[in-house]
Design a protein around this motif. Structure first.
Motif, PDB file in Angstrom:
ATOM      1  N   SER A 123       0.829  -1.218   0.000  1.00  0.00           N
ATOM      2  CA  SER A 123       0.000   0.000   0.000  1.00  0.00           C
ATOM      3  C   SER A 123       0.862   1.266   0.000  1.00  0.00           C
ATOM      4  CB  SER A 123      -0.914   0.001   1.222  1.00  0.00           C
ATOM      5  OG  SER A 123      -0.160  -0.213   2.398  1.00  0.00           O
ATOM      6  N   GLN A 184      10.732  -2.522  15.314  1.00  0.00           N
ATOM      7  CA  GLN A 184      10.851  -1.124  14.873  1.00  0.00           C
ATOM      8  C   GLN A 184       9.532  -0.571  14.355  1.00  0.00           C
ATOM      9  OE1 GLN A 184      13.916  -1.943  11.867  1.00  0.00           O
ATOM     10  NE2 GLN A 184      15.158  -0.366  12.847  1.00  0.00           N
ATOM     11  N   ARG A 214      -3.556   4.367   9.411  1.00  0.00           N
ATOM     12  CA  ARG A 214      -3.288   3.165   8.627  1.00  0.00           C
ATOM     13  C   ARG A 214      -4.462   2.200   8.680  1.00  0.00           C
ATOM     14  NH1 ARG A 214       0.196   5.864   7.182  1.00  0.00           N
ATOM     15  NH2 ARG A 214       2.418   5.473   6.836  1.00  0.00           N
TER      16      ARG A 214
HETATM   17  O1  F7E Z   1       4.756   3.173  10.422  1.00  0.00           O
HETATM   18  C1  F7E Z   1       4.118   6.375  12.157  1.00  0.00           C
HETATM   19  C2  F7E Z   1       4.921   6.443  10.868  1.00  0.00           C
HETATM   20  O2  F7E Z   1       6.872   1.845  10.367  1.00  0.00           O
HETATM   21  C3  F7E Z   1       3.373   3.400  10.423  1.00  0.00           C
HETATM   22  C4  F7E Z   1       5.935  -1.722   6.385  1.00  0.00           C
HETATM   23  O3  F7E Z   1       5.570  -3.046   6.682  1.00  0.00           O
HETATM   24  O4  F7E Z   1       3.643  -1.089   6.110  1.00  0.00           O
HETATM   25  C5  F7E Z   1       4.820  -0.785   6.825  1.00  0.00           C
HETATM   26  O5  F7E Z   1       5.236   0.548   6.587  1.00  0.00           O
HETATM   27  C6  F7E Z   1       3.091   4.866  10.729  1.00  0.00           C
HETATM   28  C7  F7E Z   1       3.910   5.855   9.893  1.00  0.00           C
HETATM   29  O6  F7E Z   1       4.867   1.134   8.968  1.00  0.00           O
HETATM   30  C8  F7E Z   1       6.548   6.025  14.838  1.00  0.00           C
HETATM   31  O7  F7E Z   1       5.300   7.786  10.591  1.00  0.00           O
HETATM   32  C9  F7E Z   1       4.848   7.298  14.387  1.00  0.00           C
HETATM   33  O8  F7E Z   1       3.065   6.873   9.410  1.00  0.00           O
HETATM   34  O9  F7E Z   1       4.793   0.814  11.369  1.00  0.00           O
HETATM   35  P1  F7E Z   1       5.391   1.686  10.343  1.00  0.00           P
HETATM   36  P2  F7E Z   1       4.773   1.775   7.491  1.00  0.00           P
HETATM   37  O10 F7E Z   1       5.751   2.851   7.289  1.00  0.00           O
HETATM   38  O11 F7E Z   1       3.331   2.095   7.242  1.00  0.00           O
HETATM   39  C10 F7E Z   1       3.745  -0.971   4.682  1.00  0.00           C
HETATM   40  C11 F7E Z   1       2.412  -1.365   4.080  1.00  0.00           C
HETATM   41  C12 F7E Z   1       4.909  -1.678   4.122  1.00  0.00           C
HETATM   42  O12 F7E Z   1       4.868  -2.155   2.993  1.00  0.00           O
HETATM   43  C13 F7E Z   1       6.193  -1.588   4.888  1.00  0.00           C
HETATM   44  O13 F7E Z   1       7.079  -2.640   4.511  1.00  0.00           O
HETATM   45  O14 F7E Z   1       3.450   5.123  12.084  1.00  0.00           O
HETATM   46  N1  F7E Z   1       4.974   6.408  13.363  1.00  0.00           N
HETATM   47  N2  F7E Z   1       5.802   7.085  15.306  1.00  0.00           N
HETATM   48  C14 F7E Z   1       6.011   5.606  13.610  1.00  0.00           C
HETATM   49  N3  F7E Z   1       6.529   4.579  12.914  1.00  0.00           N
HETATM   50  C15 F7E Z   1       7.603   3.927  13.436  1.00  0.00           C
HETATM   51  N4  F7E Z   1       8.114   2.856  12.779  1.00  0.00           N
HETATM   52  N5  F7E Z   1       8.155   4.310  14.646  1.00  0.00           N
HETATM   53  C16 F7E Z   1       7.674   5.354  15.378  1.00  0.00           C
HETATM   54  O15 F7E Z   1       8.195   5.689  16.428  1.00  0.00           O
END
Ligand code: F7E
Ligand code: NAP
Length: 320
Positions: A123, A184, A214
């Motif tokens: 996505s 992470q 999300r």
């Molecule tokens: O972040 C916000 C961040 O790292 C989700 C991967 O599996 O799904 C994943 O990508 C949201 C973002 O996942 C923190 O800014 C806030 O808006 O869990 P995430 P992602 O970036 O959506 C997609 C579908 C994939 O394909 C990818 O491989 O959360 N957020 N604070 C944070 N995110 C992280 N990691 N850490 C924080 O402290």
């Protein structure tokens, strides 16, 4: 049936391996060599799968493995999958996540073009969304080197399908989580830290953008969709999602309140977790997958949060 899973040591690879074993497949898992072993997620099935070292950046290792095994199906799940690292290591991300998919296709094209290939599309390709909710017809607008790499992989799969009549299918999966999610990623970071706070092992949780939204589903539900796509007569592309949207803040609220805590007492902003470009909101319409494959998500958002918090609490208690 023989299946190769690239990225078997990852969250999805481990669930897919379990799923295919239950369907009596011979499962071959590709993993990259590292100085410490990375089998934590598959230790319980290690003696039931065949593990082979290969790397998506090394064409020859892929050619040799695919030639030796002679699989019916390949599930390409390996990737540099963490969005923030795609800004600090963009060339590596493109090499693994984009060109890695092409290397699989080239190996299949030369060795046996009848082998079916599943590509773990994302996505994140929708990025700055052009339509709400997103469907298979929504134009892409990726917002990170990771998203751009996945767009390349998506289109190269489609091109090999149309140019060489190969069976390639893109699963456009929205975020899916589980107790096996990497620490992470935001959901697991929240559930693991909330559980630590409950046990007095940590004092606060540092996060970035709490307003990002999300469409979060449950990983074991999603690996079933991968398999269904590979069994469909015609190779096509499918959105796999829940059609529900929640913010990072809501995830915190639910996770902490399940432990009898108020997230506002513990969650603090740390600017280092903000991204150069954000994907503000993603929500997927899985109507095509439901109609054509008979797939729909089973686990709800609230159940997902509970499953993850309970698993982290249990794990930490055992470690104590
Ligand atoms: O972040 C916000 C961040 O790292 C989700 C991967 O599996 O799904 C994943 O990508 C949201 C973002 O996942 C923190 O800014 C806030 O808006 O869990 P995430 P992602 O970036 O959506 C997609 C579908 C994939 O394909 C990818 O491989 O959360 N957020 N604070 C944070 N995110 C992280 N990691 N850490 C924080 O402290
Ligand atoms: P993950 O837990 O990060 O697993 C990624 C896997 O790729 C790991 O097994 C990793 O091996 C392997 N890998 C990384 N670089 C490699 C290389 N150069 N050669 C061979 N293997 C390599 O990811 P996931 O959450 O299971 O996701 C599976 C796939 O779906 C990924 O392609 C991801 O981008 C995509 N996706 C995920 C989501 C989601 O929400 N989870 C949504 C849409 C798409 P190590 O164990 O050695 O690191």
């Amino acid at each position: 049936m023989k299946a190769i899973i690239t990225g078997i040591t990852g969250q999805d690879g481990s669930y897919l391996a379990e799923f295919l074993l239950k369907k009596n497949y011979d499962v071959y898992g590709l993993y990259r060599r590292s100085s410490v072993d990375t089998f934590e997620r598959i230790n319980h099935i290690k003696d039931k799968v065949n593990l082979i070292t290969a790397d998506l950046t090394d064409q020859n290792s892929l050619n040799e493995t695919i030639k030796d095994i002679g699989p019916d199906e390949i599930y390409n799940l390996a990737a540099q999958s963490f969005v923030p690292v795609s800004w600090t290591q963009p060339a590596l991300t493109a090499n693994v996540t984009a060109v890695g998919a092409l290397r699989i296709l080239e190996a299949v094209r030369h060795i046996n073009p009848k082998i079916k290939v599943y590509q773990a599309s994302s996505s994140e390709m929708f990025g700055k969304v052009q339509e709400i909710p997103q469907t298979e017809k929504t134009p892409f607008y990726p917002r990170s080197p990771y998203g751009v790499s996945k767009v390349f992989a998506f289109w190269i799969m489609k091109n090999y399908r149309e140019s060489y009549n190969m069976f390639t299918t893109n699963g456009i999966l929205f975020n899916h989580e589980s107790p096996r999610r990497g620490l992470q990623f935001v959901t697991r970071k929240i559930t693991n830290t909330a559980a630590k706070i409950k046990l007095g092992l940590q004092k606060e949780l540092l996060l970035g953008n709490l307003d990002a939204k999300r469409d979060w589903g449950y990983a074991p539900d999603y690996v079933e969709a991968m398999w269904l796509m590979m069994q469909h007569k015609i190779p096509e592309d499918f959105v796999v999602a829940t059609n529900e949207v929640h913010s990072v803040r809501e995830f915190c609220e639910h996770a902490f309140s399940h432990l009898g805590l108020n997230y506002e007492d513990y969650v603090k902003l740390d600017k280092k977790f903000l991204r150069p470009a954000e994907v503000d909101q993603l929500i997927g319409d899985y109507g095509k997958a439901e109609k054509v494959l008979g797939w729909k998500p089973r686990v709800t958002f609230k159940e997902l949060v509970k499953i993850m918090v309970d698993a982290d609490l249990e794990k930490l208690k055992k470690e104590q």
